[in-house]
Design a protein around this motif. Structure first.
Motif, PDB file in Angstrom:
ATOM      1  N   SER A 994      -2.544 -32.426   4.270  1.00 15.31           N
ATOM      2  CA  SER A 994      -2.618 -33.821   4.700  1.00 15.31           C
ATOM      3  C   SER A 994      -1.243 -34.475   4.676  1.00 15.31           C
ATOM      4  CB  SER A 994      -3.602 -34.605   3.817  1.00 15.31           C
ATOM      5  OG  SER A 994      -3.164 -34.609   2.467  1.00 15.31           O
ATOM      6  N   GLN A 995      -0.423 -34.142   3.647  1.00 14.24           N
ATOM      7  CA  GLN A 995       0.933 -34.699   3.606  1.00 14.24           C
ATOM      8  C   GLN A 995       1.753 -34.216   4.796  1.00 14.24           C
ATOM      9  OE1 GLN A 995       3.051 -34.027  -0.015  1.00 14.24           O
ATOM     10  NE2 GLN A 995       1.639 -35.241  -1.279  1.00 14.24           N
ATOM     11  N   ILE A 996       1.592 -32.945   5.135  1.00 19.11           N
ATOM     12  CA  ILE A 996       2.331 -32.389   6.272  1.00 19.11           C
ATOM     13  C   ILE A 996       1.982 -33.150   7.536  1.00 19.11           C
ATOM     14  CG2 ILE A 996       2.513 -30.364   7.777  1.00 19.11           C
ATOM     15  CD1 ILE A 996       2.242 -28.642   5.239  1.00 19.11           C
ATOM     16  N   LEU A 997       0.700 -33.331   7.802  1.00 20.66           N
ATOM     17  CA  LEU A 997       0.278 -33.990   9.026  1.00 20.66           C
ATOM     18  C   LEU A 997       0.646 -35.470   9.029  1.00 20.66           C
ATOM     19  CD1 LEU A 997      -3.220 -32.388   9.677  1.00 20.66           C
ATOM     20  CD2 LEU A 997      -1.021 -31.784  10.676  1.00 20.66           C
ATOM     21  N   ARG A 998       0.690 -36.045   7.862  1.00 20.33           N
ATOM     22  CA  ARG A 998       0.968 -37.473   7.787  1.00 20.33           C
ATOM     23  C   ARG A 998       2.434 -37.771   8.127  1.00 20.33           C
ATOM     24  NH1 ARG A 998      -0.248 -38.318   2.744  1.00 20.33           N
ATOM     25  NH2 ARG A 998      -2.450 -38.643   3.128  1.00 20.33           N
ATOM     26  N   HIS A 999       3.328 -36.870   7.752  1.00 17.73           N
ATOM     27  CA  HIS A 999       4.753 -37.186   7.862  1.00 17.73           C
ATOM     28  C   HIS A 999       5.471 -36.452   8.993  1.00 17.73           C
ATOM     29  CE1 HIS A 999       4.544 -39.541   4.236  1.00 17.73           C
ATOM     30  NE2 HIS A 999       4.077 -38.513   3.546  1.00 17.73           N
ATOM     31  N   LEU A1000       5.011 -35.254   9.318  1.00 23.16           N
ATOM     32  CA  LEU A1000       5.735 -34.463  10.326  1.00 23.16           C
ATOM     33  C   LEU A1000       5.197 -34.798  11.709  1.00 23.16           C
ATOM     34  CD1 LEU A1000       6.012 -31.028   8.462  1.00 23.16           C
ATOM     35  CD2 LEU A1000       7.490 -33.047   8.334  1.00 23.16           C
ATOM     36  N   THR A1001       5.665 -35.890  12.235  1.00 20.28           N
ATOM     37  CA  THR A1001       5.070 -36.460  13.453  1.00 20.28           C
ATOM     38  C   THR A1001       5.456 -35.706  14.725  1.00 20.28           C
ATOM     39  OG1 THR A1001       6.925 -38.010  13.562  1.00 20.28           O
ATOM     40  CG2 THR A1001       4.921 -38.757  12.456  1.00 20.28           C
ATOM     41  N   SER A1002       6.467 -34.829  14.668  1.00 18.71           N
ATOM     42  CA  SER A1002       6.868 -34.069  15.854  1.00 18.71           C
ATOM     43  C   SER A1002       6.350 -32.633  15.818  1.00 18.71           C
ATOM     44  CB  SER A1002       8.394 -34.043  15.988  1.00 18.71           C
ATOM     45  OG  SER A1002       8.913 -35.340  16.147  1.00 18.71           O
ATOM     46  N   LEU A1003       5.575 -32.307  14.778  1.00 21.88           N
ATOM     47  CA  LEU A1003       5.153 -30.928  14.567  1.00 21.88           C
ATOM     48  C   LEU A1003       4.263 -30.422  15.706  1.00 21.88           C
ATOM     49  CD1 LEU A1003       5.601 -28.803  12.320  1.00 21.88           C
ATOM     50  CD2 LEU A1003       3.340 -29.430  11.431  1.00 21.88           C
ATOM     51  N   PHE A1027      -4.764 -40.235  10.665  1.00 19.12           N
ATOM     52  CA  PHE A1027      -3.975 -39.175  11.305  1.00 19.12           C
ATOM     53  C   PHE A1027      -3.957 -39.316  12.833  1.00 19.12           C
ATOM     54  CE2 PHE A1027      -5.425 -37.710   7.238  1.00 19.12           C
ATOM     55  CZ  PHE A1027      -4.306 -37.088   6.692  1.00 19.12           C
ATOM     56  N   GLN A1028      -4.296 -40.508  13.303  1.00 15.56           N
ATOM     57  CA  GLN A1028      -4.320 -40.687  14.757  1.00 15.56           C
ATOM     58  C   GLN A1028      -2.915 -40.666  15.366  1.00 15.56           C
ATOM     59  OE1 GLN A1028      -6.588 -44.223  15.479  1.00 15.56           O
ATOM     60  NE2 GLN A1028      -8.554 -43.248  15.002  1.00 15.56           N
ATOM     61  N   HIS A1029      -1.889 -40.771  14.503  1.00 17.27           N
ATOM     62  CA  HIS A1029      -0.512 -40.720  15.010  1.00 17.27           C
ATOM     63  C   HIS A1029      -0.076 -39.291  15.310  1.00 17.27           C
ATOM     64  CE1 HIS A1029      -0.311 -39.888  10.708  1.00 17.27           C
ATOM     65  NE2 HIS A1029       0.800 -39.213  10.962  1.00 17.27           N
ATOM     66  N   VAL A1030      -0.900 -38.306  14.916  1.00 14.82           N
ATOM     67  CA  VAL A1030      -0.538 -36.903  15.162  1.00 14.82           C
ATOM     68  C   VAL A1030      -0.746 -36.613  16.646  1.00 14.82           C
ATOM     69  CG1 VAL A1030      -0.957 -34.502  14.531  1.00 14.82           C
ATOM     70  CG2 VAL A1030      -1.196 -36.313  12.807  1.00 14.82           C
ATOM     71  N   LYS A1031       0.326 -36.634  17.413  1.00 15.70           N
ATOM     72  CA  LYS A1031       0.225 -36.528  18.876  1.00 15.70           C
ATOM     73  C   LYS A1031       0.849 -35.248  19.429  1.00 15.70           C
ATOM     74  CE  LYS A1031      -1.544 -40.682  19.326  1.00 15.70           C
ATOM     75  NZ  LYS A1031      -2.962 -40.860  19.728  1.00 15.70           N
ATOM     76  N   CYS A1032       1.428 -34.408  18.560  1.00 16.83           N
ATOM     77  CA  CYS A1032       2.195 -33.268  19.074  1.00 16.83           C
ATOM     78  C   CYS A1032       1.618 -31.908  18.677  1.00 16.83           C
ATOM     79  CB  CYS A1032       3.643 -33.335  18.579  1.00 16.83           C
ATOM     80  SG  CYS A1032       4.548 -34.780  19.173  1.00 16.83           S
ATOM     81  N   LEU A1033       0.841 -31.851  17.598  1.00 16.38           N
ATOM     82  CA  LEU A1033       0.401 -30.546  17.076  1.00 16.38           C
ATOM     83  C   LEU A1033      -0.433 -29.797  18.110  1.00 16.38           C
ATOM     84  CD1 LEU A1033       0.592 -28.827  14.492  1.00 16.38           C
ATOM     85  CD2 LEU A1033      -1.665 -29.721  13.855  1.00 16.38           C
ATOM     86  N   LEU A1051      -8.858 -33.386  10.474  1.00 18.09           N
ATOM     87  CA  LEU A1051      -8.356 -32.615  11.609  1.00 18.09           C
ATOM     88  C   LEU A1051      -8.998 -33.026  12.927  1.00 18.09           C
ATOM     89  CD1 LEU A1051      -8.019 -28.950  10.221  1.00 18.09           C
ATOM     90  CD2 LEU A1051      -6.196 -30.588  10.718  1.00 18.09           C
ATOM     91  N   GLN A1052     -10.138 -33.695  12.864  1.00 14.07           N
ATOM     92  CA  GLN A1052     -10.833 -34.052  14.105  1.00 14.07           C
ATOM     93  C   GLN A1052     -10.044 -35.035  14.963  1.00 14.07           C
ATOM     94  OE1 GLN A1052     -14.385 -36.773  13.518  1.00 14.07           O
ATOM     95  NE2 GLN A1052     -13.892 -36.360  11.350  1.00 14.07           N
ATOM     96  N   SER A1053      -9.063 -35.696  14.343  1.00 14.17           N
ATOM     97  CA  SER A1053      -8.275 -36.653  15.119  1.00 14.17           C
ATOM     98  C   SER A1053      -7.101 -35.989  15.834  1.00 14.17           C
ATOM     99  CB  SER A1053      -7.737 -37.764  14.203  1.00 14.17           C
ATOM    100  OG  SER A1053      -6.812 -37.226  13.276  1.00 14.17           O
ATOM    101  N   VAL A1054      -6.855 -34.691  15.549  1.00 13.25           N
ATOM    102  CA  VAL A1054      -5.717 -33.991  16.155  1.00 13.25           C
ATOM    103  C   VAL A1054      -6.157 -33.462  17.514  1.00 13.25           C
ATOM    104  CG1 VAL A1054      -3.903 -32.277  15.792  1.00 13.25           C
ATOM    105  CG2 VAL A1054      -4.973 -33.387  13.818  1.00 13.25           C
ATOM    106  N   THR A1055      -6.309 -34.358  18.444  1.00  7.09           N
ATOM    107  CA  THR A1055      -6.885 -33.984  19.751  1.00  7.09           C
ATOM    108  C   THR A1055      -5.894 -33.252  20.651  1.00  7.09           C
ATOM    109  OG1 THR A1055      -6.307 -36.181  20.572  1.00  7.09           O
ATOM    110  CG2 THR A1055      -8.535 -35.872  19.700  1.00  7.09           C
ATOM    111  N   THR A1056      -4.634 -33.136  20.204  1.00  7.94           N
ATOM    112  CA  THR A1056      -3.649 -32.380  21.006  1.00  7.94           C
ATOM    113  C   THR A1056      -3.722 -30.884  20.729  1.00  7.94           C
ATOM    114  OG1 THR A1056      -1.996 -32.732  19.264  1.00  7.94           O
ATOM    115  CG2 THR A1056      -2.023 -34.300  21.101  1.00  7.94           C
ATOM    116  N   LEU A1057      -4.509 -30.483  19.737  1.00  7.10           N
ATOM    117  CA  LEU A1057      -4.552 -29.085  19.314  1.00  7.10           C
ATOM    118  C   LEU A1057      -5.048 -28.184  20.452  1.00  7.10           C
ATOM    119  CD1 LEU A1057      -3.879 -27.663  16.614  1.00  7.10           C
ATOM    120  CD2 LEU A1057      -6.349 -27.595  16.159  1.00  7.10           C
TER     121      LEU A1057
END
Length: 1140
Positions: A994-1003, A1027-1033, A1051-1057
């Motif tokens: 969760s920390q990884i996804l929260r901070h690594l916004t370009s991942l 985690f809706q800011h996760v736009k790159c994973l 993880l359900q909010s990581v819709t770029t996966l």
């Protein structure tokens, strides 16, 4: 167009006739006047060759005259070479005292017959040439100045050619094509885009420009490039695609195995494939390839470049027609090629003429570049006007043919460049030509001559090469400093070379049985085990050939030629200058090789030869002997000093050699000696072994040298003094290798004396040291100011290195398996901090690798600085989250982009590396090594500062953490810095997802492997809103996570996966219903999850899913059986699946 190579041979004759040896012998035997008259005759003929070339197209008599001249000139060159060789051989036999013994030699009874015979032949040849010269008067041929200088006009060396990134006028095309490549809204998973345009428009350059665009590289998971050209063989193309994808050529696979491997490579990826220069117009053959390319995921693209509209119709679902440059763009390109880079203003009269000239080029960049280089050497308006009004007058509007303009650029080459260029037709289209090889072949043919003794032929040839490159006849593909470069010719330029040299040069393939018997230069781009045997009778009829080279790219796939065939080939080629027999599995080289008296270039690389025949030392004209990768070769010829003309002895990777022969040091013209083996036998023993002293006088050595078996040196001080390495100013690469020894056998003092004595020249660029047994490293390392790469491996007694921080050119350092290394620098930090305030700390270092240095503690011997109230010291906290407090600025690496620290368990202190961009790879180390860096704040200029807010490692794109010694995850405040991180791999470490996804916004890619201490559920109650800011994973992988029972809800909010992989997670029992929210998911892999009992209904909503792999999941295997399984309806919409 026969005059190009003919000119080069005529030039060789003139130089030979003026040689002191022939002049001396001629005076003895009374044909000195014949030599002088022959020289004058050849010079006269040479002067009219240019006019004769132009007339032969319309005057059949001139053409016949040139053919007659051609035969006579080649015969004259052979005659003079035979004579000179005979004299040189006698010189070698006489111990090199030719000037004193020449008159005695020609007075001896056994030489009288030879002398009279040569005198008669010289006279007859002179009369034959004289008769031909007289005939020139029948055609009113005009003499033209020959010119000798390469380029007399000074030019900017940094602009010797147009780099690919200097693309003029293609920005709109680039944007349009990138738009098509990144278009995801297409029906097919794999789309085909054809880029169509006439030759020379720059299709390949434009696609290379696009291929390397950052957006394109980020969008595609896999990129491949294959140059197809004329030979559209599906198997060959598939092999090349696999090679491009994997970096490894498939070995001995049949077509079925190849198609399986190709489809497997593509089925996992959204890929980009470029098929460059396609000519195939057979739809059926195209479909055979196309069907193998359809397994990519949605968004995959295949780009085809072609000149043919029909090819575009067959291959492309989309077509892009490339047009010529506009008038303004054309003029901009011409200005770039025709004027000095620093020239800001152009005379309006020049511009008016130039704009008229580029109209003839119809916007074709290749034609504009070629004519621009012609104009570069024209300084006056009248010269420009002459090109426009006279020489371009007959060039019709180009439409689809720019050949006349290219021919014009060839016509304006000085004669010495014409023959060099024409010779290049021997290499097939799209062949990657080694610059060094070409230069040595030019020299072997006599195309390179020098009037000054202090000028090396190689340097003159390099100038010729650079001039042809500057004039756009060559295109650099792989570049290095100095002589090391690989290049190609544009296919239209290649067509030009072939049209010029068709009489002299031929590429032998299917036409082997119809080879012209009068051809002088042969190249073999296609052959197999039976080829030479089947075509032997035809090949040996061309018994006056001067070049026999193999150009098939079969270096890693050698063919076999039987000894009988080889002997017959060698016997037939009595006039050969360059013979290439590499990669033919030769075990025994026939003794008859010694009869090739004219031979100057011999390539025996990649063969199974153990011993060379003694007759090889009769090749007194031999200039180049290549034996690379002859891994069974035991020894070099005993009398190697008899090869008095040898300049290049390339024995790279001949590690089975036991010694260097006594006498190799007498070859004082040697420029290449890639390997030197120290003998275990005494110097001058029965094996006639030579020691390091053989290197003493070889001060012309250049390029690389590797000295092996150094532990066998008996007297380190005297032998290294005799070797005199530091005087070999042209050496660029040095490798020093000891063999592995037991610790109690190693005498550290002896090794230190040896290394001290092997001090290289100041200009050294590359240094590799292996298995050195000294405790300290030689201080001369600190003085190598041109050094760019340093590799020190397996030197287990070495405790520290001398100061390196001040070396201005050092780009790469690699230290491997240094068991005793405690610190890098033998200076205290006070000295280096003080010194680095005067000079930048490692100003050019880009890559640093520290591997298996278990006792390495820090960079400096003492890293405590007392500066009044300010103190710097290494933190001793057991937790890597302990903050390192910095009271003064430490020197930091200003350019370091790639850092690898592996199994250096005691390392707790490092100079800061805040500007890393490419990779940080930490394996089996403590996070304390990061503390100095993470505590920094930086300003944009690169100096450490407390007042600036730019965080360290904010540019880092890839991070790999494995087996970290700290039990805590990376501190959250550190993660916040990694704002550019795109790829993160974590193996056997503590971490928090969760920390990884929260901070690594370009991942974009995250892989977690074998992490028992992984925190997956610190935000277990979160529904994803945090985690809706996760736009790159795009890619997420879990492997060997025994505690993973379900996927975290956030993880359900990581819709770029796009890709989700779950491997060997035995506790996983269910997949959540919300998995259907991952609407971009294209790949789902579930392997070795024995307790996963079923798939959720949400699988229906994964409409983008292209590939599903289920492996070793027994419950799922049963429930997902096609048509009958309980979960089959949930996955029936997936186009590709693998369940087993």
């Amino acid at each position: 167009m026969a005059d190009a190579i003919l000119y080069g041979v005529a030039r060789t004759i003139i130089v030979s006739l003026g040689s002191s040896t022939l002049q001396q012998v001629g005076s003895i035997w009374g044909f000195e006047d014949d030599l002088e008259k022959m020289s004058n005759t050849v010079s006269t003929i040479q002067a009219v060759l240019g006019d004769a070339e132009e007339q032969q197209g319309s005057n059949h008599q001139v053409k016949n005259w040139l053919m007659k001249l051609r035969e006579a000139v080649f015969d004259a060159d052979d005659l003079l070479s035979e004579f000179s060789t005979h004299v040189l051989r006698q010189n070698v036999m006489g111990g090199g005292k030719m000037t004193k013994k020449v008159r005695v030699f020609f007075s001896s009874s056994n030489q009288l017959a030879f002398g009279f015979k040569m005198a008669r032949k010289i006279k007859a040849m002179r009369e034959r040439l004289n008769d031909i010269a007289k005939d020139r008067n029948n055609f009113q041929l005009v003499e033209r100045p020959l010119g000798t200088a390469v380029v007399t006009r000074k030019r900017d060396q940094t602009h010797s050619f147009v780099r690919e990134e200097d693309v003029i006028g293609r920005e709109e095309d680039r944007k349009a094509i990138i738009g098509q490549l990144l278009d995801f809204d297409v029906e097919e998973n794999v789309s085909f885009i054809s880029i169509v345009g006439i030759g020379g428009l720059g299709k390949t350059t434009l696609v290379q420009y696009i291929y390397n665009d950052e957006k394109v590289k980020a969008y595609f998971e896999l990129q491949m490039w294959v140059c197809v050209s004329n030979d559209f063989d599906v198997k060959t193309i598939v092999e090349r695609i696999i090679t491009s994808a994997t970096g490894k050529k498939p070995e001995n696979l049949d077509m079925d195995q190849l198609q399986i491997e190709l489809r497997d490579k593509l089925s996992q990826k959204k890929y980009l494939l470029v098929l460059d220069d396609v000519w195939n117009e057979d739809k059926e053959i195209w479909c055979n390839l196309k069907t193998l390319l359809l397994d990519g995921s949605k968004g995959s693209k295949v780009v085809i470049t072609t000149r043919s509209n029909l090819v575009a119709d067959i291959t492309g679902t989309m077509q892009y027609f490339l047009k010529g440059l506009s008038k303004d763009q054309s003029w901009s390109l011409l200005k770039q090629m025709a004027f000095e880079k620093k020239q800001d203003t152009i005379n309006p009269n020049f511009e008016a003429i130039g704009r008229d000239i580029v109209e003839k080029c119809c916007g074709v960049p290749l034609a504009i570049k070629a004519i621009g280089r012609v104009l570069y050497n024209k300084r006056t308006e009248s010269e420009w006007s002459y090109i426009k009004d006279k020489e371009l007058k007959n060039v019709i509007k180009l439409k689809d043919d720019i050949f006349p303009v290219l021919k014009l650029s060839y016509d304006h080459l000085p004669p010495h460049l014409k023959c060099c260029f024409a010779y290049c037709s021997l290499f097939p289209k799209d062949y990657l030509i080694e610059k060094l090889t070409l230069i040595r072949l030019w020299i072997a043919q006599g195309f390179i001559q020098s009037q000054e003794e202090n000028l090396q032929l190689e340097d003159i040839a390099n100038e010729y090469f650079e001039d042809l490159l500057w004039r756009s006849f060559f295109q650099v593909v792989e570049e290095d400093n100095g002589m090391f470069m690989n290049f190609k010719m544009h296919d239209l330029i290649h067509d030009l070379a072939q049209s010029i040299s068709s009489i002299e040069c031929t590429l032998v393939n299917s036409n082997a049985k119809h080879v012209n018997e009068k051809v002088r230069h042969m190249s073999f781009p296609f052959y197999n085990d039976s080829f030479f045997g089947e075509n032997l009778n035809s090949l040996v009829k061309a018994n006056k050939i001067r070049t026999f080279i193999l150009t098939s790219h079969k270096w890693n796939d050698p063919v076999e030629v039987d000894e009988s065939t080889l002997r017959k080939l060698i016997s037939a080629f009595g006039y050969i200058r360059a013979l290439d027999l590499h990669g033919l599995k030769i075990k025994t080289l026939p003794n008859i090789i010694g009869k090739l008296m004219h031979l100057k270039y011999l390539d025996l690389s990649k063969n199974d030869i153990e011993v060379l025949p003694g007759s090889i030392t009769r090749l007194v004209n031999l200039h180049t002997l290549k034996l690379q990768y002859c891994e069974k070769l035991k020894e070099l010829p005993i009398d190697i000093q008899k090869l008095v003309s040898l300049k290049h002895l390339d024995i790279k990777s001949c590690y089975n050699l036991t010694h260097m022969p006594y006498g190799v040091g007498q070859l004082t013209s040697l420029q290449t000696l890639s390997l030197f083996v120290v003998s275990k036998d005494p110097i001058g023993s029965s094996k006639r072994c030579g020691g390091l002293a053989e290197l003493n006088k070889l001060n012309d050595l250049r390029g690389e040298i590797e000295i092996t078996d150094l532990e066998l040196v008996k007297d380190a001080i005297s032998e290294t003094k005799a070797a005199n390495l530091k005087e070999k100013q042209h050496l660029s690469d040095l490798s020093l290798r000891w063999n592995s020894r037991l610790d109690d056998v190693i005498n550290a003092g002896d090794d230190e004396n040896l290394l001290d004595g092997l001090q290289p020249p100041q200009n050294l660029k590359y240094l590799f040291v292996l298995l050195y047994g000294g405790v300290r490293f030689s201080i001369w390392l600190s003085s190598l100011t041109k050094l760019t790469e340093l590799y020190i491996h397996c030197c287990n007694k070495c405790q520290h290195l001398p100061p390196l921080y001040q070396l201005p050119s050092l780009r790469k350092i690699s230290l491997w398996e240094m068991q005793s290394l405690e610190y890098i620098s033998d200076l205290d930090i006070t000295n280096e901090v003080s010194a680095s305030s005067l000079t930048t700390f490692f100003p050019s270092l880009e890559s640093l690798t520290l591997v298996a240095c278990p006792n390495l503690k820090g960079w400096w011997k003492r890293d405590i600085v007392d500066n009044g109230d300010a103190t710097i010291m290494t933190s001793t906290s057991s937790s890597w989250s302990h903050q390192y407090h910095q009271h003064m600025s430490l020197p930091s690496f200003p350019c370091l982009s790639d850092l690898n620290i592996t199994y250096c368990s005691k390392l707790t202190s490092m100079p800061p590396f805040p500007y890393l961009e490419k990779l940080l790879d930490l394996i089996g180390v403590s996070g304390k090594a990061l503390q100095q860096t993470m505590a920094m704040k930086m300003n944009t200029a690169g100096a450490s500062s407390l007042s600036s807010s730019i965080p360290p490692l904010s540019k880092l794109r890839k991070l790999r953490l494995s087996e970290m010694l700290d039990k805590e995850p990376l501190p959250e405040e550190w993660l916040q810095n990694l704002t550019s991180l795109e790829e993160l791999n974590i193996l056997r470490c503590s971490t928090s997802l969760s920390q990884i996804l929260r901070h690594l916004t370009s991942l974009k890619e995250l892989s977690i492997v074998d992490c028992e201490e992984v925190d997956l559920f610190s935000d277990a109650d979160d529904d994803g809103t945090k985690f809706q800011h996760v736009k790159c994973l795009q890619s997420l992988s879990f492997s060997n996570i025994s505690k993973l029972e379900s996927l975290p809800a956030y993880l359900q909010s990581v819709t770029t996966l796009q890709k989700l992989s779950i491997y060997n997670c035995p506790s996983l029992m269910t997949l959540p219903e919300w998995i259907g929210n991952l609407t971009s998911l294209q790949y789902l892999e579930i392997e070795v999850c024995p307790n996963l009992t079923s798939l959720p209904e949400g699988m229906h909503r994964l409409t983008s899913l292209q590939f599903l792999r289920i492996n070793n999941c027994p419950h799922l295997k049963q429930r997902c059986q096609k048509e009958i399984g309980e979960d089959w309806t949930k996955i029936a919409h997936v186009p590709k699946y693998s369940i087993w």
